[in-house]
Design an enzyme around this catalytic site. Structure first.
Site, PDB file in Angstrom:
ATOM      1  N   ASP A 123      -2.105  -1.599  10.460  1.00 44.35           N
ATOM      2  CA  ASP A 123      -2.370  -1.591   9.015  1.00 44.35           C
ATOM      3  C   ASP A 123      -3.028  -2.876   8.518  1.00 44.35           C
ATOM      4  O   ASP A 123      -3.415  -2.956   7.349  1.00 44.35           O
ATOM      5  CB  ASP A 123      -1.052  -1.430   8.232  1.00 44.35           C
ATOM      6  CG  ASP A 123      -0.519  -0.005   8.260  1.00 44.35           C
ATOM      7  OD1 ASP A 123      -1.303   0.917   8.542  1.00 44.35           O
ATOM      8  OD2 ASP A 123       0.676   0.166   7.992  1.00 44.35           O
ATOM      9  N   VAL A 135      11.158  -4.501   2.972  1.00 43.76           N
ATOM     10  CA  VAL A 135      10.825  -4.502   4.403  1.00 43.76           C
ATOM     11  C   VAL A 135      11.165  -3.130   5.013  1.00 43.76           C
ATOM     12  O   VAL A 135      12.114  -2.472   4.578  1.00 43.76           O
ATOM     13  CB  VAL A 135      11.636  -5.628   5.093  1.00 43.76           C
ATOM     14  CG1 VAL A 135      11.464  -5.596   6.593  1.00 43.76           C
ATOM     15  CG2 VAL A 135      11.210  -6.976   4.542  1.00 43.76           C
ATOM     16  N   LYS A 182       0.850  -1.209   0.000  1.00 40.13           N
ATOM     17  CA  LYS A 182       0.000   0.000   0.000  1.00 40.13           C
ATOM     18  C   LYS A 182       0.873   1.241   0.000  1.00 40.13           C
ATOM     19  O   LYS A 182       2.039   1.194   0.422  1.00 40.13           O
ATOM     20  CB  LYS A 182      -0.957   0.027   1.200  1.00 40.13           C
ATOM     21  CG  LYS A 182      -0.301   0.112   2.595  1.00 40.13           C
ATOM     22  CD  LYS A 182       0.120   1.481   3.059  1.00 40.13           C
ATOM     23  CE  LYS A 182       0.814   1.449   4.415  1.00 40.13           C
ATOM     24  NZ  LYS A 182       1.773   2.510   4.658  1.00 40.13           N
TER      25      LYS A 182
HETATM   26  O1  C5P Z   1       0.383  -1.222  14.978  1.00 35.64           O
HETATM   27  P1  C5P Z   1       1.782  -1.509  14.595  1.00 35.64           P
HETATM   28  O2  C5P Z   1       2.388  -2.638  15.383  1.00 35.64           O
HETATM   29  O3  C5P Z   1       1.979  -1.714  13.119  1.00 35.64           O
HETATM   30  O4  C5P Z   1       2.602  -0.201  14.945  1.00 35.64           O
HETATM   31  C1  C5P Z   1       4.008  -0.186  15.033  1.00 35.64           C
HETATM   32  C2  C5P Z   1       4.408   0.960  15.940  1.00 35.64           C
HETATM   33  O5  C5P Z   1       4.086   2.212  15.326  1.00 35.64           O
HETATM   34  C3  C5P Z   1       3.667   0.971  17.253  1.00 35.64           C
HETATM   35  O6  C5P Z   1       4.356   0.224  18.216  1.00 35.64           O
HETATM   36  C4  C5P Z   1       3.647   2.440  17.613  1.00 35.64           C
HETATM   37  O7  C5P Z   1       4.878   2.803  18.196  1.00 35.64           O
HETATM   38  C5  C5P Z   1       3.578   3.120  16.267  1.00 35.64           C
HETATM   39  N1  C5P Z   1       2.194   3.509  15.879  1.00 35.64           N
HETATM   40  C6  C5P Z   1       1.611   4.608  16.494  1.00 35.64           C
HETATM   41  N2  C5P Z   1       0.346   4.974  16.145  1.00 35.64           N
HETATM   42  C7  C5P Z   1      -0.324   4.322  15.180  1.00 35.64           C
HETATM   43  C8  C5P Z   1       0.256   3.210  14.546  1.00 35.64           C
HETATM   44  C9  C5P Z   1       1.530   2.830  14.918  1.00 35.64           C
HETATM   45  O8  C5P Z   1       2.217   5.228  17.374  1.00 35.64           O
HETATM   46  N3  C5P Z   1      -1.555   4.722  14.836  1.00 35.64           N
END
Ligand code: C5P
Length: 294
Positions: free
Chosen positions: A142, A101, A17
């Site tokens: 995501d 990645v 994406k």
């Molecule tokens: O949700 P995900 O594990 O993909 O997010 C990775 C990191 O990105 C989270 O640990 C957080 O630190 C940050 N994040 C955030 N706010 C979001 C999505 C992600 O702070 N809406």
């Protein structure tokens, strides 16, 4: 995602994406950030093959940069389906990584969404899209997007989705620098609060996208995470400076980086820009188009 069945085996394409708009509205009590984003699936795919086996889970990946297979999002998705369903049928999953990645393209999240859907089908679990979405959100912000149709406004952590359609599929060039950006680190380096008057609204770009006015979409691209990503990674900063001169409808970073994308007028324009960028060795270059399904 695109899923083909060959006998007992499922072969699925997990798209990348890009974020045509990514604004941060503030930090939440749970440590995540409140987002407003316009996400579009594009035609760069990881390939997953899901095959029943006698017992156990076997996961293989062709790319060690995706991290240890025992700990990746595909393994976590399999474990989640097993714990929610109580099923202990054997399964083998091979993952061919084409999506870079730590590139802001959400390849790992897409792989996880495909894994949830494929096991739902393979094991005839009959779970609804809503149930799969709730499970997906526990794997990553995501992941739910990839259970949808390929274009959506995302709010909340990224999991609250409003699907969008467009009459014109955009063409893009992606430039993926050799080094990535950690999403967590990028959010940590973001300076908050953002002045209310400076917060960009998603509606104007979403309206342009829904009308198929790609030139207007190009003029309205926004990504609040560019400043911290450029601070963290010198390659991203270098590409950002270069991208300011690209002949295109608009250019921005995707997600938390490191990918930079250019919105183009069509396939010939995208191919010409890609030909211009490839000899510069700024990173991997891909020509892609938006990718919607129902
Ligand atoms: O949700 P995900 O594990 O993909 O997010 C990775 C990191 O990105 C989270 O640990 C957080 O630190 C940050 N994040 C955030 N706010 C979001 C999505 C992600 O702070 N809406």
């Amino acid at each position: 995602m695109i899923v083909h069945r060959h006998g007992h085996q499922l072969v699925a394409l997990a798209p990348a994406k890009v974020n045509l708009h990514l604004e941060v509205r503030g930090k939440r009590a749970d440590g995540y950030h409140e987002l407003e984003s316009l996400m579009l699936s594009v035609s760069l795919f990881d390939v997953l093959t899901v095959t029943p086996r006698a017992a156990g889970t076997v996961i293989a990946c062709d790319d060690s940069s995706a991290g240890p297979v025992g700990d990746n999002l595909v393994s976590r998705a399999v474990a989640l389906v097993r714990s929610e369903s109580g099923r202990d049928d054997g399964v083998a999953i091979t993952l061919l990584k084409k999506i870079p990645v730590a590139a802001g393209l959400a390849g790992g999240s897409s792989d996880a969404a495909v894994t949830l859907s494929a096991l739902n089908e393979l094991w005839n679990l009959g779970w609804t899209r809503e149930r799969l979405s709730a499970m997906a959100a526990t794997l990553g912000s995501d992941v739910p997007f990839f259970l949808g149709t390929g274009a959506a406004i995302a709010r909340g952590r990224g999991e609250k989705l409003t699907p969008l359609d467009t009459p014109v599929m955009p063409w893009l060039v992606l430039l993926c620098p050799a080094t990535g950006v950690s999403t967590a680190e990028c959010f940590r380096q973001l300076e908050l609060p953002i002045d209310d008057a400076a917060i960009a609204r998603v509606e104007p770009i979403a309206d342009a996208f829904a009308r198929g006015d790609i030139a207007e979409v190009g003029r309205r691209l926004v990504n609040r995470l560019e400043t911290p990503a450029r601070k963290i990674n010198a390659d991203v900063d270098h590409v950002a400076r270069h991208a300011a001169r690209w002949p295109c409808l608009g250019q921005r970073m995707s997600g938390s980086g490191s990918t930079w994308f250019a919105l183009c007028e069509g396939p010939e324009h995208a191919a010409a820009l890609a030909d211009q960028l490839r000899p510069l060795n700024l990173g991997k270059v891909f020509v892609v188009h938006g990718c919607l399904n129902d």
